[in-house]
Design an enzyme around this catalytic site. Structure first.
Site, short mmCIF file in Angstrom:
data_model
loop_
_atom_site.label_atom_id
_atom_site.label_comp_id
_atom_site.label_asym_id
_atom_site.label_seq_id
_atom_site.Cartn_x
_atom_site.Cartn_y
_atom_site.Cartn_z
N ARG A 1 5.24 8.32 -56.71
CA ARG A 1 3.97 8.19 -57.43
C ARG A 1 4.10 8.90 -58.77
NH1 ARG A 1 0.35 11.03 -55.62
NH2 ARG A 1 1.17 11.80 -53.66
N TYR B 1 6.62 1.10 -57.23
CA TYR B 1 6.61 2.06 -56.11
C TYR B 1 5.27 1.99 -55.34
CZ TYR B 1 6.38 6.19 -53.31
OH TYR B 1 6.24 7.00 -52.23
N LYS C 1 -3.57 3.90 -52.27
CA LYS C 1 -4.17 5.10 -52.90
C LYS C 1 -5.22 4.71 -53.96
CE LYS C 1 -1.22 7.86 -50.79
NZ LYS C 1 -1.64 8.69 -49.67
N HIS D 1 -8.16 11.24 -47.35
CA HIS D 1 -6.70 11.23 -47.15
C HIS D 1 -6.42 11.88 -45.79
CE1 HIS D 1 -2.56 12.44 -49.06
NE2 HIS D 1 -2.47 11.30 -48.42
N SER E 1 0.21 15.70 -48.85
CA SER E 1 1.38 14.81 -48.75
C SER E 1 2.62 15.63 -48.40
CB SER E 1 1.63 14.12 -50.09
OG SER E 1 0.50 13.43 -50.50
N CYS F 1 3.29 17.08 -45.52
CA CYS F 1 3.08 18.19 -44.57
C CYS F 1 2.93 17.69 -43.12
CB CYS F 1 1.87 19.01 -44.97
SG CYS F 1 2.11 19.99 -46.44
N ASP G 1 -2.87 7.81 -42.69
CA ASP G 1 -2.97 8.26 -44.09
C ASP G 1 -4.38 8.19 -44.68
OD1 ASP G 1 -1.51 9.29 -46.32
OD2 ASP G 1 -1.64 7.35 -47.30
N ARG H 1 11.83 5.47 -47.68
CA ARG H 1 10.54 5.08 -47.08
C ARG H 1 10.68 3.89 -46.15
NH1 ARG H 1 5.43 7.63 -48.17
NH2 ARG H 1 5.97 9.30 -49.57
C1 OXD Z 1 1.37 10.27 -50.21
C2 OXD Z 1 1.74 9.09 -49.42
O1 OXD Z 1 2.07 10.59 -51.18
O2 OXD Z 1 1.02 8.78 -48.47
O3 OXD Z 1 0.38 10.92 -49.88
O4 OXD Z 1 2.75 8.42 -49.74
MN MN Z 2 -0.70 10.02 -48.25
#
Ligand code: OXD
Ligand code: MN
Length: 584
Positions: free
Chosen positions: A71, A210, A219, A239, A261, A263, A290, A379
């Site tokens: 991101r 991405y 997002k 989130h 993110s 964690c 998420d 990913r």
């Molecule tokens: C983030 C994701 O960065 O979910 O939070 O990819």
């Molecule tokens: Mn996320």
């Protein structure tokens, strides 16, 4: 196609076609054959590589451009008339200026390329929270990923057909569904922009393919734009993971988990329990990993749906002992992982002990032992339906009743293993100062704490101070509000080793949380909230000594005094004038 009965859809798509000049327009409708064809064409074009059908059926590898792997927060903007509406945590631009700039960079950029039109829904189509969108893109990779991450089917198309809409004359005019315009251009990071126009229900993203920058339902729509609508309409766009926990002889209880993110939200949502718990009849069901949308129901309870249709997760650390590995055995798109040429499969850090000898790195070059960068933000993307422990409530349009909300960051000290907030307001305060210590050796801020309120720092589409107030207001309307907890799986001992084993063992903490919700046990009072008595955390079968357990459940008031000073200056930057009583 009947969706063109909707005048705003027809006129918008036509306008985009005129401006971007594609060679062909392809409407996606969710048909399995159509998606297979897209994948086949992507393979022919070298955009996807088909992996070993025998070992990983219908799985593909994609390699991104070298400078397009994450991101791009510094290139992400909220574009609304007043800067203060975006607040100090967002980059801001005036809507018309941003729009003109992006159009100038991207016009005609679909020339000699196909334009994919993807009508999609976020959330189950029958849900009162469901949001419709149309993404237009020139990237077949992005189009395929959208078919995984969003809902795209005949029910969604019918919903578009039934909307009474007029022509969309001006591209910044608002529509009831979200317009998501994406152009790959030449993936130039200097001209990369991810712009959100909340007043127009419009997202415009260029020069990145991405996930978080280009799958605009995720997002951009489900958090940044949805948070603005949620603030106006009295609900929450968050989130958060959504998880159901079944204890022996009891009903499933649902909770939301909010960790910044990186964690472990996905790990928590797909927690693999220790054998001693499964044997006793404990079960964990994933509703989402998420993004949660939460609404107050007619009984005053908070109910959550997962806005997404798939999982877009980090591969690092996934091995065959994790539940996540069960989700990605088939029908999965892998991005920027290593390619094991020996058997045409994929590899990432943690999958097995050694890197396969005969493999290519994420750039497609032969792997070199001395290089650390063999993968880059590796990913996976897979439909939620691929996960064997997906909750049966996944498609429930009403969502699930939430009994607990758990917040947590990575702190090596200060924050105890678990603390129950004293009430909703105290929980909102704790979530507003959620923080993680920077431990990465490559980051010059090592040792500092990064505050990530509600893990929404990068995703709240409006002024963060207003967002905190909105949470307080929602709390006032709730009957039997979920209890709010703070957890810290990352406390360290004097040798800087993490004390708590985490992962599936976290069920021991969840058990305490559920006992508190059911009023089964008592607790200790402290400034940070209610803490467990040592005897109430089940440590049977764990290698945890008494000293460590005491440390995990201890709240250090001296450290808290220091922390309060940091919180004050953080609030000053955000212009937050509430919560004074907690940081006196
Ligand atoms: C983030 C994701 O960065 O979910 O939070 O990819
Ligand atoms: Mn996320």
């Amino acid at each position: 196609m009947n969706i063109l009965k909707n005048k705003s859809v027809a006129s918008w798509v036509n306008k985009i076609k005129e401006i971007f000049d594609p060679s062909e327009v392809i409407w996606l409708n969710g048909d399995v054959k159509q998606i297979e064809n897209l994948k086949e064409n992507a393979v022919k074009g070298g955009i996807l590589f088909r992996l070993n059908e025998g070992i990983m059926p219908n799985c593909f590898l994609h390699r991104s451009s070298i400078n397009d792997v994450a991101r791009s927060e510094s290139r992400t903007f909220v574009c609304c008339d007043k800067h203060e509406d975006a607040g100090p945590t967002n980059n801001w631009q005036k809507p018309h200026e941003a729009f003109e700039k992006l159009i100038n960079i991207s016009k005609n950029s679909y020339r000699n390329r196909k334009m994919y039109v993807i009508p999609f829904a976020m959330g189950p189509p029958g849900s009162p929270l469901c949001k419709l969108g149309i993404q237009v893109t020139d990237s077949v990779y992005v189009a395929i990923m959208m078919t995984i991450m969003t809902r795209l089917n005949s029910q969604v198309i019918k919903k578009f057909e039934s909307l009474e809409e007029t022509m969309c004359n001006d591209l910044l005019e608002t529509t009831s569904w979200t317009r998501c315009l994406h152009a790959s251009c030449d993936n130039d990071p200097e001209n990369r922009y991810i712009c959100h126009f909340p007043q127009s229900n419009f997202i415009f993203s260029i020069n990145s393919n991405y996930g978080g920058n280009a799958l605009l339902g995720k997002k951009c729509l489900a958090l940044r734009l949805a948070s603005v609508s949620a603030n106006k309409e009295g609900w929450l766009a968050e989130h958060m993971a959504i998880v159901g926990i079944k204890r022996p002889g009891k009903e499933i209880k649902y909770m939301c988990a909010c960790f910044p993110s990186g964690c472990g939200k996905t790990d928590f949502a797909m927690m693999k329990l220790p054998k001693s718990y499964t044997e006793r009849g404990y079960e964990v069901w994933c509703v989402g990993d998420d993004i949660a949308w939460l609404k107050i129901d007619s009984n005053g309870r908070l109910r959550a749906i997962n806005a997404e249709n798939g999982f877009f997760g980090a591969c690092s650390g996934i091995n065959k002992d994790t539940n996540i590995s069960l989700a990605i055995k088939k029908n999965t798109i892998f991005t920027n992982v290593m390619h094991n040429l020996a058997d045409n499969t994929v590899w990432w850090d943690g999958l097995s002990k050694d890197v396969p000898e005969n493999s290519l790195n994420w750039k497609g070059e032969h792997w070199e032992k001395q290089l650390e960068t063999n993968q880059k933000n590796a990913r996976f993307a897979v439909s939620a339906k691929n996960y064997p422990y997906l909750s049966k409530e996944f498609d429930n349009p009403e969502g699930v009743v939430i009994d607990a909300i758990i917040f947590g960051g990575k702190r090596k000290n200060l924050m105890p293993l678990v603390a129950e907030s004293k009430d909703w307001e105290h929980g909102v305060f704790m979530a507003s100062v959620l923080s993680t210590e920077i431990t990465s050796a490559v980051d010059s801020n090592v040792g500092k704490t990064r505050r990530d309120p509600f893990s929404m720092l990068s995703f709240c589409g409006y002024n963060m101070a207003d967002y905190f107030k909105h949470w307080l207001n929602v709390g006032k309307k709730l009957v039997n509000a979920p209890k709010i907890f703070h957890v810290n799986w990352f406390m360290q001992d004097e040798k800087d080793e993490i004390i708590w084993p985490g992962f599936g063992e976290n069920i021991r903490v969840v058990d305490w949380i559920l006992d508190r919700i059911e009023n089964n046990i008592d607790c200790k009072d402290s400034l940070i909230g209610f803490l467990p008595y040592e005897k109430d955390i089940n440590t049977k079968g764990m290698n945890l000594n008494e000293k460590h357990l005491n440390k995990l459940l201890f709240f250090d008031e001296e450290l808290w005094d220091k922390e309060k000073k940091e919180i004050k200056s953080f609030y000053d930057k955000l212009n937050v004038g509430i919560f004074g009583k907690y940081i006196k």
